[in-house]
Design a protein around this motif. Structure first.
Motif, mmCIF file in Angstrom:
data_model
loop_
_atom_site.group_PDB
_atom_site.id
_atom_site.type_symbol
_atom_site.label_atom_id
_atom_site.label_comp_id
_atom_site.label_asym_id
_atom_site.label_seq_id
_atom_site.Cartn_x
_atom_site.Cartn_y
_atom_site.Cartn_z
ATOM 1 N N UNK A 51 0.843 -1.189 0.000
ATOM 2 C CA UNK A 51 0.000 0.000 0.000
ATOM 3 C C UNK A 51 0.884 1.247 0.000
ATOM 4 N N UNK A 52 0.509 2.240 -0.807
ATOM 5 C CA UNK A 52 1.285 3.472 -0.920
ATOM 6 C C UNK A 52 0.792 4.509 0.080
ATOM 7 N N UNK A 53 1.316 4.505 1.283
ATOM 8 C CA UNK A 53 1.047 5.530 2.288
ATOM 9 C C UNK A 53 -0.410 5.933 2.383
ATOM 10 N N UNK A 54 -0.651 7.231 2.419
ATOM 11 C CA UNK A 54 -2.006 7.769 2.542
ATOM 12 C C UNK A 54 -2.521 8.335 1.226
ATOM 13 N N UNK A 55 -1.908 7.938 0.101
ATOM 14 C CA UNK A 55 -2.332 8.479 -1.185
ATOM 15 C C UNK A 55 -3.747 8.049 -1.516
ATOM 16 N N UNK A 56 -4.645 9.017 -1.614
ATOM 17 C CA UNK A 56 -6.049 8.693 -1.879
ATOM 18 C C UNK A 56 -6.572 9.339 -3.160
ATOM 19 N N UNK A 57 -5.738 10.100 -3.854
ATOM 20 C CA UNK A 57 -6.219 10.737 -5.077
ATOM 21 C C UNK A 57 -6.451 9.700 -6.162
ATOM 22 N N UNK A 58 -7.308 10.044 -7.111
ATOM 23 C CA UNK A 58 -7.650 9.111 -8.182
ATOM 24 C C UNK A 58 -6.643 9.130 -9.322
ATOM 25 N N UNK A 59 -5.755 10.132 -9.358
ATOM 26 C CA UNK A 59 -4.847 10.285 -10.492
ATOM 27 C C UNK A 59 -3.483 10.745 -9.975
ATOM 28 N N UNK A 60 -2.417 10.145 -10.506
ATOM 29 C CA UNK A 60 -1.078 10.636 -10.179
ATOM 30 C C UNK A 60 -0.077 10.246 -11.258
ATOM 31 N N UNK A 61 1.021 10.985 -11.306
ATOM 32 C CA UNK A 61 2.105 10.714 -12.245
ATOM 33 C C UNK A 61 3.133 9.829 -11.555
ATOM 34 N N UNK A 62 3.507 8.741 -12.214
ATOM 35 C CA UNK A 62 4.430 7.755 -11.651
ATOM 36 C C UNK A 62 5.847 8.340 -11.611
ATOM 37 N N UNK A 63 6.513 8.202 -10.465
ATOM 38 C CA UNK A 63 7.890 8.681 -10.318
ATOM 39 C C UNK A 63 8.867 7.551 -10.023
ATOM 40 N N UNK A 64 8.358 6.330 -9.823
ATOM 41 C CA UNK A 64 9.200 5.168 -9.555
ATOM 42 C C UNK A 64 8.720 4.003 -10.407
ATOM 43 N N UNK A 65 9.664 3.226 -10.938
ATOM 44 C CA UNK A 65 9.255 2.027 -11.664
ATOM 45 C C UNK A 65 8.659 1.027 -10.678
ATOM 46 N N UNK A 66 7.864 0.108 -11.186
ATOM 47 C CA UNK A 66 7.242 -0.892 -10.332
ATOM 48 C C UNK A 66 5.936 -1.372 -10.915
ATOM 49 N N UNK A 67 5.249 -2.220 -10.158
ATOM 50 C CA UNK A 67 3.957 -2.761 -10.568
ATOM 51 C C UNK A 67 2.868 -2.103 -9.730
ATOM 52 N N UNK A 68 1.910 -1.468 -10.394
ATOM 53 C CA UNK A 68 0.890 -0.663 -9.730
ATOM 54 C C UNK A 68 -0.500 -1.269 -9.876
ATOM 55 N N UNK A 69 -1.300 -1.112 -8.830
ATOM 56 C CA UNK A 69 -2.719 -1.472 -8.842
ATOM 57 C C UNK A 69 -3.453 -0.400 -8.043
ATOM 58 N N UNK A 70 -4.748 -0.273 -8.287
ATOM 59 C CA UNK A 70 -5.561 0.585 -7.430
ATOM 60 C C UNK A 70 -6.806 -0.190 -7.017
ATOM 61 N N UNK A 71 -7.453 0.296 -5.963
ATOM 62 C CA UNK A 71 -8.618 -0.382 -5.410
ATOM 63 C C UNK A 71 -9.671 0.646 -5.031
ATOM 64 N N UNK A 72 -10.907 0.360 -5.387
ATOM 65 C CA UNK A 72 -12.066 1.147 -4.961
ATOM 66 C C UNK A 72 -12.891 0.277 -4.025
ATOM 67 N N UNK A 73 -13.412 0.878 -2.972
ATOM 68 C CA UNK A 73 -14.123 0.086 -1.965
ATOM 69 C C UNK A 73 -15.335 -0.643 -2.541
ATOM 70 N N UNK A 74 -15.982 -0.061 -3.561
ATOM 71 C CA UNK A 74 -17.209 -0.669 -4.075
ATOM 72 C C UNK A 74 -17.000 -1.604 -5.260
ATOM 73 N N UNK A 75 -15.865 -1.491 -5.962
ATOM 74 C CA UNK A 75 -15.683 -2.289 -7.177
ATOM 75 C C UNK A 75 -14.398 -3.101 -7.201
ATOM 76 N N UNK A 76 -13.611 -3.055 -6.142
ATOM 77 C CA UNK A 76 -12.460 -3.943 -6.027
ATOM 78 C C UNK A 76 -11.175 -3.422 -6.624
ATOM 79 N N UNK A 77 -10.238 -4.349 -6.806
ATOM 80 C CA UNK A 77 -8.870 -4.036 -7.217
ATOM 81 C C UNK A 77 -8.687 -4.296 -8.704
ATOM 82 N N UNK A 78 -7.810 -3.523 -9.333
ATOM 83 C CA UNK A 78 -7.526 -3.670 -10.759
ATOM 84 C C UNK A 78 -6.450 -4.724 -10.999
#
Length: 107
Positions: A51-78
Motif C-alpha cells: 500500500x502506498x502511504x495515505x495516497x487517496x487521489x484518483x490520479x497521479x504521475x508515476x515517479x518510480x518504476x514498479x507494478x501498480x494497482x488501485x482499489x475502490x471500496x465498491x468495485x475492487x482491485x484492478x
C-alpha cells in the motif's frame, strides 16, 4: 490517450494509463487514473504489492518504476500495470481485434 484495462461498462475498477503505449516506461511520464464507483476518498494505491502511504487521489504521475494497482471500496482491485525503467523498449499501442499494429523501438 486513455487505456482502460477492463471492458467498457463493466462494474469493476479500471486503471487507466496515459500514454497508451505498452510497455509503460518511466521516462514517458506515465499518469495512472483509478476509476470505479467508489468516492475519491475510497481510492487505495499499491506499488509492488505494498500500500502506498495515505495516497487517496484518483490520479497521479508515476515517479518510480514498479507494478501498480488501485482499489475502490465498491468495485475492487484492478489488474496490475508494470512501469519499467528500461533503456530500450519495443512498444505497441492498446489494440482491438482487426486494428493495424504500429510498433515503436525507443531508447
Amino acid at each position: 490517450g486513455w487505456c482502460p484495462l477492463s471492458p467498457t461498462g463493466a462494474q469493476t475498477t479500471q486503471l487507466l494509463v496515459e500514454p497508451h503505449w505498452r510497455p509503460a516506461v518511466l521516462w514517458d511520464r506515465v499518469t495512472l487514473t483509478c476509476q470505479g464507483l467508489g468516492t475519491a476518498g475510497a481510492t487505495t494505491w499499491y506499488r509492488n504489492g505494498q500500500r502506498r502511504g495515505q495516497e487517496r487521489q484518483e490520479r497521479f504521475t508515476v515517479t518510480e518504476s514498479g507494478t501498480y494497482m488501485c482499489e475502490k471500496s465498491s468495485t475492487g482491485r484492478t489488474p496490475p500495470v508494470t512501469v519499467s525503467n528500461d533503456d530500450l523498449v519495443l512498444q505497441v499501442p492498446a489494440l482491438l481485434e482487426g486494428d493495424t499494429v504500429t510498433l515503436r523501438c525507443r531508447g
